[in-house]
Scaffold this active site. Sequence first.
Site, mmCIF file in Angstrom:
data_model
loop_
_atom_site.group_PDB
_atom_site.id
_atom_site.type_symbol
_atom_site.label_atom_id
_atom_site.label_comp_id
_atom_site.label_asym_id
_atom_site.label_seq_id
_atom_site.Cartn_x
_atom_site.Cartn_y
_atom_site.Cartn_z
ATOM 1 N N CYS A 35 -70.473 -71.192 23.067
ATOM 2 C CA CYS A 35 -71.589 -71.410 22.118
ATOM 3 C C CYS A 35 -71.107 -71.586 20.697
ATOM 4 O O CYS A 35 -71.709 -72.329 19.933
ATOM 5 C CB CYS A 35 -72.545 -70.229 22.189
ATOM 6 S SG CYS A 35 -71.742 -68.651 21.886
ATOM 7 N N GLU B 49 -80.128 -65.276 21.373
ATOM 8 C CA GLU B 49 -78.773 -65.738 21.037
ATOM 9 C C GLU B 49 -78.668 -67.157 21.569
ATOM 10 O O GLU B 49 -78.445 -67.364 22.768
ATOM 11 C CB GLU B 49 -77.727 -64.815 21.694
ATOM 12 C CG GLU B 49 -77.845 -63.346 21.305
ATOM 13 C CD GLU B 49 -77.413 -63.065 19.871
ATOM 14 O OE1 GLU B 49 -76.674 -63.873 19.297
ATOM 15 O OE2 GLU B 49 -77.836 -62.037 19.319
HETATM 16 P P1 NAD Z 1 -79.988 -71.920 29.761
HETATM 17 O O1 NAD Z 1 -80.921 -71.709 28.622
HETATM 18 O O2 NAD Z 1 -80.195 -73.097 30.630
HETATM 19 O O3 NAD Z 1 -80.009 -70.651 30.758
HETATM 20 C C1 NAD Z 1 -79.853 -69.331 30.288
HETATM 21 C C2 NAD Z 1 -80.566 -68.368 31.225
HETATM 22 O O4 NAD Z 1 -81.948 -68.683 31.240
HETATM 23 C C3 NAD Z 1 -80.091 -68.436 32.677
HETATM 24 O O5 NAD Z 1 -80.025 -67.138 33.208
HETATM 25 C C4 NAD Z 1 -81.179 -69.231 33.376
HETATM 26 O O6 NAD Z 1 -81.388 -68.819 34.702
HETATM 27 C C5 NAD Z 1 -82.409 -68.909 32.557
HETATM 28 N N1 NAD Z 1 -83.356 -70.030 32.538
HETATM 29 C C6 NAD Z 1 -83.080 -71.347 32.646
HETATM 30 N N2 NAD Z 1 -84.209 -72.084 32.559
HETATM 31 C C7 NAD Z 1 -85.218 -71.205 32.396
HETATM 32 C C8 NAD Z 1 -86.623 -71.350 32.235
HETATM 33 N N3 NAD Z 1 -87.218 -72.532 32.195
HETATM 34 N N4 NAD Z 1 -87.359 -70.223 32.086
HETATM 35 C C9 NAD Z 1 -86.776 -69.015 32.089
HETATM 36 N N5 NAD Z 1 -85.445 -68.829 32.237
HETATM 37 C C10 NAD Z 1 -84.669 -69.901 32.389
HETATM 38 O O7 NAD Z 1 -78.535 -71.902 29.123
HETATM 39 P P2 NAD Z 1 -77.151 -72.157 29.855
HETATM 40 O O8 NAD Z 1 -77.039 -73.594 30.185
HETATM 41 O O9 NAD Z 1 -76.959 -71.162 30.934
HETATM 42 O O10 NAD Z 1 -76.124 -71.784 28.697
HETATM 43 C C11 NAD Z 1 -75.692 -72.664 27.731
HETATM 44 C C12 NAD Z 1 -76.443 -72.467 26.434
HETATM 45 O O11 NAD Z 1 -76.354 -71.117 25.999
HETATM 46 C C13 NAD Z 1 -75.858 -73.283 25.302
HETATM 47 O O12 NAD Z 1 -76.897 -73.788 24.510
HETATM 48 C C14 NAD Z 1 -75.059 -72.260 24.506
HETATM 49 O O13 NAD Z 1 -74.836 -72.600 23.167
HETATM 50 C C15 NAD Z 1 -75.922 -71.065 24.647
HETATM 51 N N6 NAD Z 1 -75.146 -69.855 24.440
HETATM 52 C C16 NAD Z 1 -75.368 -69.094 23.331
HETATM 53 C C17 NAD Z 1 -74.583 -67.963 23.101
HETATM 54 C C18 NAD Z 1 -74.782 -67.093 21.899
HETATM 55 O O14 NAD Z 1 -74.227 -66.009 21.890
HETATM 56 N N7 NAD Z 1 -75.520 -67.512 20.897
HETATM 57 C C19 NAD Z 1 -73.601 -67.622 24.019
HETATM 58 C C20 NAD Z 1 -73.404 -68.434 25.131
HETATM 59 C C21 NAD Z 1 -74.184 -69.539 25.350
#
Ligand code: NAD
Length: 457
Positions: free
Chosen positions: A245, A211
């Site tokens: 998002c 997602e």
């Molecule tokens: P992110 O990808 O930085 O982090 C998401 C999760 O991944 C966190 O738990 C984090 O600890 C983990 N993570 C971060 N870096 C990692 C790595 N290198 N390897 C493994 N895991 C890692 O995202 P964010 O900043 O927390 O959230 C914002 C993003 O999420 C935006 O792009 C937003 O559009 C998206 N989002 C999508 C939805 C949806 O339903 N499609 C909903 C909410 C947010």
Amino acid sequence: MNFELLKSQQTEFIKSGKLLSIDYRIELLNQLKSNIKSLESEILKALHDDFGKSEFEAYSSEIGFIYQDINETIKHIGKWSKPVRMGTALSLFPSSAKIYSQPYGRVFIIAPWNYPFQLLIAPLIAAISGGNTALLKPSELTPKVSAILNKLISQTFPNEIVALVEGDGIEIVPRAINDYRPNLIFFTGSTAVGRSIAKQAAEHLIPCILELGGKSPCIIDQSADLKVAVKRIAFGKCINADQTCVAPDYFIVHESIKEAFIKEYKETVDGFYSGNAIESSDFTQIVNDRHFERVEKLFNQTKVLMGGRTDKDKRKIEPTLVEGKLDHPIMQEEIFGPVSPVFTFKNEAEIFDLIEKNNNPLSLYLFTQNSVLEKNIVDRISFGGGCINNTLMHLVDPKLPFGGIGNSGQGAYHGKAGFDAFTHKKSVVKTATWFDLKQKYPPYNIKSMKIIKWFLS
Ligand code: NAD
């Protein structure tokens, strides 16, 4: 956390067969709901402490959303989980067939920070409804919410059913994929991290539901009811200070109504926040200094059309419109802050060209009374989901599958789609033994050929 130990504990629990009972899954969901209820005020406080979410927004978009999801799941899980009887092809006579919804087993759910409660618990509800055990990993960027989630999960479930691990994703996730070895990964977050996790999962053939985010366009045609349109757009843009998002990211406005749109947008947000969003307790903060600076920098060197004030100490950026510029950094990444570039269009082709530059948006919003334009946009543009004359509402109703496509993700959930996402569809054919056509088997002859042609033509 010792992921290998967790793997063996959860595997043993799965073998016990307890989770095959629908009544037991319902019991777990009821327990989860009742424990959320008793921690409700602590959850609301954590959401406020982490990034100033107002009680109204926190309740409606995080906690209330979850109650609705649990209620819907409990109401329908009996029906969803029943094996589906299918008619069989004549060539299979005398057979019957059923599709069984089989739990994946151990699932790994990784959540982002922007709706840190809802986006961890909603997939968990779907995972439990499908009869799985789970490992949960909340975001480290909202530490208060992460701590309360830890309390909720450890109060509600033994590790052998659901465990939660806190901390830095870059360190924890690869270790968990390797040692816990989930049977399914459900990831919500950025496209870049999603891609990296999918690569790690591919190494072990672990399926992934992703997602992700992206740049969701919002098109305002000259036939739109501007007053209603702007109210719904500003609501979708300003809730959670646009750290959503599915928020409208950039606006594509018919050139004849651009000035009226900007004027109406200003009046609307002034009405929402008494003319001062920065001071308003109804307007959420940016989650941390890094993101505040990122968003502030994003609208540097753009022409501000409305708003533009920021407050570093409060980590707030007021609702802002800037002139759209395709080659500016603001169009190269998801904004995730209450700033939007405004582009104009004269004809439909210009809308298609603009969206093509950031294709497969997670959401698309169109404000129009023109049914031809509506049909063309819906039929010809590939996007996760969206609304006509509204914003965000396609993800509110649990009857609607929610998910992206291509750059914005793969797979969908909410309600029945969530149950389906967390279960493998296992087709089983059962054949009676009182009849067994001998021509099916070697040695083949002309008669067998005739029979097979008759069955299969
Ligand atoms: P992110 O990808 O930085 O982090 C998401 C999760 O991944 C966190 O738990 C984090 O600890 C983990 N993570 C971060 N870096 C990692 C790595 N290198 N390897 C493994 N895991 C890692 O995202 P964010 O900043 O927390 O959230 C914002 C993003 O999420 C935006 O792009 C937003 O559009 C998206 N989002 C999508 C939805 C949806 O339903 N499609 C909903 C909410 C947010």
